[in-house]
Design a protein around this motif. Structure first.
Motif, PDB file in Angstrom:
ATOM      1  N   GLY A 115       0.816  -1.202   0.000  1.00 11.28           N
ATOM      2  CA  GLY A 115       0.000   0.000   0.000  1.00 11.28           C
ATOM      3  C   GLY A 115       0.851   1.253   0.000  1.00 11.28           C
ATOM      4  N   ILE A 116       0.160   2.391  -0.097  1.00 12.05           N
ATOM      5  CA  ILE A 116       0.842   3.690  -0.055  1.00 12.05           C
ATOM      6  C   ILE A 116       0.062   4.607   0.879  1.00 12.05           C
ATOM      7  N   ARG A 117       0.795   5.407   1.667  1.00  8.37           N
ATOM      8  CA  ARG A 117       0.193   6.389   2.555  1.00  8.37           C
ATOM      9  C   ARG A 117       0.895   7.727   2.349  1.00  8.37           C
ATOM     10  N   GLY A 118       0.222   8.826   2.706  1.00 11.05           N
ATOM     11  CA  GLY A 118       0.834  10.132   2.514  1.00 11.05           C
ATOM     12  C   GLY A 118       0.046  11.255   3.148  1.00 11.05           C
ATOM     13  N   ASN A 119       0.444  12.490   2.826  1.00  8.80           N
ATOM     14  CA  ASN A 119      -0.073  13.655   3.545  1.00  8.80           C
ATOM     15  C   ASN A 119      -1.144  14.445   2.808  1.00  8.80           C
TER      16      ASN A 119
ATOM     17  N   PHE B 164       5.125  10.845   1.031  1.00  4.64           N
ATOM     18  CA  PHE B 164       4.477   9.530   1.027  1.00  4.64           C
ATOM     19  C   PHE B 164       5.482   8.433   1.370  1.00  4.64           C
ATOM     20  N   LYS B 165       4.935   7.276   1.733  1.00  5.68           N
ATOM     21  CA  LYS B 165       5.723   6.075   1.976  1.00  5.68           C
ATOM     22  C   LYS B 165       4.904   4.859   1.548  1.00  5.68           C
ATOM     23  N   PHE B 166       5.624   3.800   1.218  1.00 11.47           N
ATOM     24  CA  PHE B 166       4.972   2.536   0.924  1.00 11.47           C
ATOM     25  C   PHE B 166       4.948   1.687   2.193  1.00 11.47           C
ATOM     26  N   VAL B 167       3.919   0.830   2.283  1.00  6.72           N
ATOM     27  CA  VAL B 167       3.789  -0.081   3.416  1.00  6.72           C
ATOM     28  C   VAL B 167       3.452  -1.473   2.886  1.00  6.72           C
ATOM     29  N   ARG B 168       3.707  -2.480   3.718  1.00  2.00           N
ATOM     30  CA  ARG B 168       3.296  -3.861   3.414  1.00  2.00           C
ATOM     31  C   ARG B 168       2.484  -4.367   4.595  1.00  2.00           C
ATOM     32  N   PHE B 169       1.474  -5.193   4.311  1.00  4.46           N
ATOM     33  CA  PHE B 169       0.610  -5.597   5.408  1.00  4.46           C
ATOM     34  C   PHE B 169      -0.266  -6.783   5.020  1.00  4.46           C
ATOM     35  N   ASN B 170      -0.728  -7.488   6.029  1.00  2.69           N
ATOM     36  CA  ASN B 170      -1.881  -8.367   5.926  1.00  2.69           C
ATOM     37  C   ASN B 170      -3.081  -7.682   6.561  1.00  2.69           C
ATOM     38  N   ASP B 171      -2.808  -6.990   7.686  1.00  3.91           N
ATOM     39  CA  ASP B 171      -3.811  -6.201   8.397  1.00  3.91           C
ATOM     40  C   ASP B 171      -3.388  -4.739   8.316  1.00  3.91           C
ATOM     41  N   ASP B 172      -4.192  -3.892   7.661  1.00  5.68           N
ATOM     42  CA  ASP B 172      -3.795  -2.506   7.427  1.00  5.68           C
ATOM     43  C   ASP B 172      -3.660  -1.701   8.713  1.00  5.68           C
TER      44      ASP B 172
ATOM     45  N   LEU C  62       7.370  14.565  -3.519  1.00  4.30           N
ATOM     46  CA  LEU C  62       7.089  14.793  -4.926  1.00  4.30           C
ATOM     47  C   LEU C  62       6.401  16.147  -5.055  1.00  4.30           C
ATOM     48  N   GLU C  63       6.900  16.980  -5.969  1.00  5.48           N
ATOM     49  CA  GLU C  63       6.273  18.271  -6.229  1.00  5.48           C
ATOM     50  C   GLU C  63       5.114  18.082  -7.203  1.00  5.48           C
ATOM     51  N   LEU C  64       3.930  18.463  -6.777  1.00  5.63           N
ATOM     52  CA  LEU C  64       2.734  18.309  -7.599  1.00  5.63           C
ATOM     53  C   LEU C  64       2.608  19.497  -8.551  1.00  5.63           C
ATOM     54  N   ILE C  65       2.715  19.226  -9.831  1.00  2.19           N
ATOM     55  CA  ILE C  65       2.638  20.276 -10.851  1.00  2.19           C
ATOM     56  C   ILE C  65       1.266  20.184 -11.512  1.00  2.19           C
ATOM     57  N   ALA C  66       0.513  21.280 -11.463  1.00  2.00           N
ATOM     58  CA  ALA C  66      -0.845  21.276 -11.988  1.00  2.00           C
ATOM     59  C   ALA C  66      -0.878  20.900 -13.465  1.00  2.00           C
ATOM     60  N   ASP C  67      -1.948  20.181 -13.854  1.00  2.00           N
ATOM     61  CA  ASP C  67      -2.185  19.802 -15.258  1.00  2.00           C
ATOM     62  C   ASP C  67      -1.040  18.965 -15.824  1.00  2.00           C
ATOM     63  N   THR C  68      -0.520  18.044 -14.986  1.00  2.00           N
ATOM     64  CA  THR C  68       0.637  17.243 -15.398  1.00  2.00           C
ATOM     65  C   THR C  68       0.391  15.775 -15.049  1.00  2.00           C
ATOM     66  N   VAL C  69       0.906  14.899 -15.911  1.00  2.00           N
ATOM     67  CA  VAL C  69       0.895  13.459 -15.640  1.00  2.00           C
ATOM     68  C   VAL C  69       2.309  13.053 -15.246  1.00  2.00           C
ATOM     69  N   LEU C  70       2.472  12.469 -14.053  1.00  5.07           N
ATOM     70  CA  LEU C  70       3.788  12.107 -13.534  1.00  5.07           C
ATOM     71  C   LEU C  70       3.862  10.610 -13.249  1.00  5.07           C
ATOM     72  N   ILE C  71       5.054  10.075 -13.354  1.00  6.68           N
ATOM     73  CA  ILE C  71       5.319   8.699 -12.951  1.00  6.68           C
ATOM     74  C   ILE C  71       6.403   8.729 -11.873  1.00  6.68           C
ATOM     75  N   SER C  72       6.126   8.119 -10.735  1.00  4.06           N
ATOM     76  CA  SER C  72       7.083   8.066  -9.624  1.00  4.06           C
ATOM     77  C   SER C  72       7.587   6.635  -9.473  1.00  4.06           C
ATOM     78  N   ASN C  73       8.828   6.392  -9.928  1.00  2.00           N
ATOM     79  CA  ASN C  73       9.444   5.070  -9.816  1.00  2.00           C
ATOM     80  C   ASN C  73      10.211   4.958  -8.515  1.00  2.00           C
ATOM     81  N   ASN C  74      10.013   3.884  -7.765  1.00  6.00           N
ATOM     82  CA  ASN C  74      10.616   3.730  -6.441  1.00  6.00           C
ATOM     83  C   ASN C  74      11.079   2.302  -6.224  1.00  6.00           C
ATOM     84  N   ARG C  75      12.022   2.162  -5.293  1.00  8.33           N
ATOM     85  CA  ARG C  75      12.504   0.849  -4.862  1.00  8.33           C
ATOM     86  C   ARG C  75      12.200   0.725  -3.377  1.00  8.33           C
ATOM     87  N   TRP C  76      11.603  -0.373  -3.001  1.00  7.78           N
ATOM     88  CA  TRP C  76      11.179  -0.567  -1.617  1.00  7.78           C
ATOM     89  C   TRP C  76      12.346  -0.352  -0.645  1.00  7.78           C
TER      90      TRP C  76
END
Length: 597
Positions: free
Chosen positions: A41-45, A79-87, A100-114
């Motif tokens: 999963g993913i969580r953030g602000n 944001f951060k990624f999480v792993r779980f069976n029970d959230d 990540l800086e959110l730029i209006a009217d933009t499509v972004l891809i965020s590649n990450n390694r756990w």
């Protein structure tokens, strides 16, 4: 290539455009561990993310992904990624929050390694302004002049002010993050304290990206022999760069000049320049940072290749090579593949074996129990098993190798010494600080281990300072575990210039308590004691550079020589010894044992 390129452009044009003002982000994550946790999963602000619940990522295997839309916002997404069976009980990444800086009217891809720290594109970083650097400078000045216990241990006030004034002048002009890091390193090195530096391990994402994650590391390991740089292991594609090659210059800069410049940036206790020199070698371990890796590309920036003027030590033949720099991760992976004995983790720095003629060899090259890439082995069980084998086999000679050990957690040393001596250790020393109430200006920007900031308000033996110091009742008595069965045979301790902090105390106590015979080179640390008590991490709010510094120092009651611990038998290597792969300390110990038998 042209057809593929055209199709790629077409795919972008056909992508659905975001709603006006919104940002569409596809989050991807790779390299997850294989375990029983089923969901990612993913969580953030910023909504739709939330720190209190997870949004599930899709996919049956990595990369796992999810596409989310965010409203226009002045905030930076964290944001951060999480792993779980029970959230309600997730396993979080242990890295700093991703941003990540959110730029209006933009499509972004965020590649990450756990669980791998986010790498910042340093080409996008703007220079630091004099106004912001000035605010950071004031915090550094307060730390040096009002808090650090070792500021005047090896320097007078005039020397310290000169260094601070140079830093202040440097900070009066726009600087890159790397230039600011170098300037701070120079002033902290002047204090001559092994525990004081612009940190290697606790930096922000920006600084870590600048000093650790660039493709700017030398593709080989080396040792200094005097002012000669001797290649030990090769990670490049050029087979000419082999063990026994001497590097005369890098990109036209003589290595002796590089060495001299590096020595002004590296902290060590007092006059132990042999320890400074050791710190500017490269061992290539993925779990330890080397000062050379950090400082060389900041001092001498280069593009995409390195030009080496080399000389074969045996034949004297010279040639010029071009090699490609590597990232630390790439280099370490190559070494692990090419060299069977290359340590991959801190756990590989511990080992026990029984040599011929019933001689035990215990290797303890780390006391790293906490922090970045700490040891995971059960050290108590490891030592219990080791000494059980020694006693059951009736072994009478034990060699303990700490030559690559640079300190760590006290409890690991106490566990080891519990098997070697029944004596409690006591030192004629005291704790000293230069303050009673910690400066308010620094409080918002310091962190350390634990939750109780006892170092904010101190209670010394006397309320009035003595020679500028507040004295604390600290004789540093260590009580030995009397329940352990101690080893009754002969013990030989192998030491080196690498031994600082707790490794320095290991060598010191071993000699002081007459546990056996020490063989090797003079340690780091200092017989006048060290500032290795409570270490704070000062995160400068503008530049985001973190500085390690102590708040309490250990001081001997009587002045001692400005040096580390000299072993009972000193060993000096020649280039021929190193090329031949000789281990002179082991050879010496084995000869001494043979002479006794």
């Amino acid at each position: 290539m042209m057809k593929k390129y055209a199709l790629f452009i077409l795919s972008l044009c056909l992508s659905p455009l975001p709603v006006f003002g919104q940002t569409t982000v596809t989050f991807q994550v790779n390299e997850l561990p294989k375990d029983d946790l089923q969901h990612i999963g993913i969580r953030g602000n910023i909504p739709p993310l939330d720190w209190g619940r997870s949004i599930l990522l899709k996919g049956a295997e990595a990369p796992y992904y999810v596409t989310l839309e965010f409203p226009e916002s002045d905030e930076s997404l964290e944001f951060k990624f999480v792993r779980f069976n029970d959230d309600s009980k997730p396993t979080w990444e242990s890295t700093q929050n991703r941003t990540l800086e959110l730029i209006a009217d933009t499509v972004l891809i965020s590649n990450n390694r756990w669980n791998r720290e986010q790498i910042v594109d340093i080409s996008t970083l703007k220079k630091l302004t004099p106004e912001g650097l000035s605010a950071d400078y004031k915090l550094i000045e307060t730390m040096v002049l009002d808090v650090h216990p070792g500021t005047y241990r090896y320097n007078d006030h005039q020397q310290i002010k000169k260094g601070l004034n140079e830093l202040k002048a440097k900070f009066s002009q726009p600087l890159t993050h790397g230039e600011a890091y170098l300037a701070i390193s120079k002033v902290t090195a002047q204090i001559k304290c092994d525990h004081t530096k612009a940190g290697f391990n606790n930096q922000s994402k920006i600084i870590n990206s600048v000093i650790h994650y660039q493709k700017d590391k030398l593709p080989f390991t080396f040792k200094w022999v005097g002012d000669q740089m001797l290649v030990i292991q090769n990670a490049s594609q050029n087979n000419s760069l082999k063990k026994g090659i001497i590097i005369n210059s890098i990109n036209g800069i003589k290595v002796k000049d590089i060495q001299q410049e590096m020595m002004t940036l590296v902290g060590a206790d007092g006059a132990t320049d042999h320890n400074r020199l050791y710190k500017t070698e490269i061992n290539g371990y993925d779990f330890r940072y080397n000062a050379f890796d950090i400082f060389f590309p900041l001092l001498y920036p280069f593009s995409d290749s390195l030009t080496l003027d080399i000389q074969d030590y045996k034949s004297g033949a010279t040639q010029t090579l071009k090699v490609a720099p590597l990232t630390r991760e790439e280099r370490s992976a190559i070494f692990a593949d090419r060299y069977a004995d290359f340590p991959k983790t801190r756990d590989d720095l511990w080992n026990f074996e029984i040599l011929e003629n019933q001689i035990g060899l215990l290797t303890v090259n780390s006391f790293g129990l906490f922090g970045w890439k700490a040891m995971t082995l059960d050290y108590k069980q490891f030592l219990a098993d080791t000494f059980a084998k020694l006693n059951s086999a009736g072994i009478k000679h034990l060699i303990i190798d700490i030559r690559k050990n640079n300190g760590g957690a006290d409890e690991m040393l106490e566990e080891l010494f519990g098997y070697l001596s029944k004596e409690n250790s006591s030192f004629n020393r005291e704790g000293r600080t230069r303050y009673l109430e910690f400066p308010e200006s620094l409080k918002p920007y310091v962190q350390t281990w634990g939750d109780n900031p006892w170092y904010f308000n101190l209670q010394p033996k006397k309320k009035k300072p003595t020679d500028g110091y507040y004295i604390f009742k600290e004789n540093f008595t260590q009580k030995t575990d009397q329940s352990k069965m101690t080893f009754s045979g002969d013990v030989y301790l192998l030491t080196s210039a690498a031994n600082t902090s707790l490794a320095f105390y290991t060598a010191y106590r071993f000699q002081k308590q007459e546990m056996g015979l020490s063989i090797g080179q003079e340690t780091g640390g200092n017989l006048n004691d060290i500032n290795g008590g409570q270490i704070l991490f000062l995160r400068l709010p503008y530049s985001q550079i973190e500085i390690d510094f102590p708040v309490m120092g250990g001081f001997t009651i009587e002045p001692q020589p400005d040096m580390g611990v000299k072993p009972d038998i000193e060993i000096e290597y020649t280039i021929e010894d190193i090329i031949a792969g000789r281990d002179l300390e082991i050879e010496t110990a084995l000869k001494m044992i043979a002479d006794k038998q």
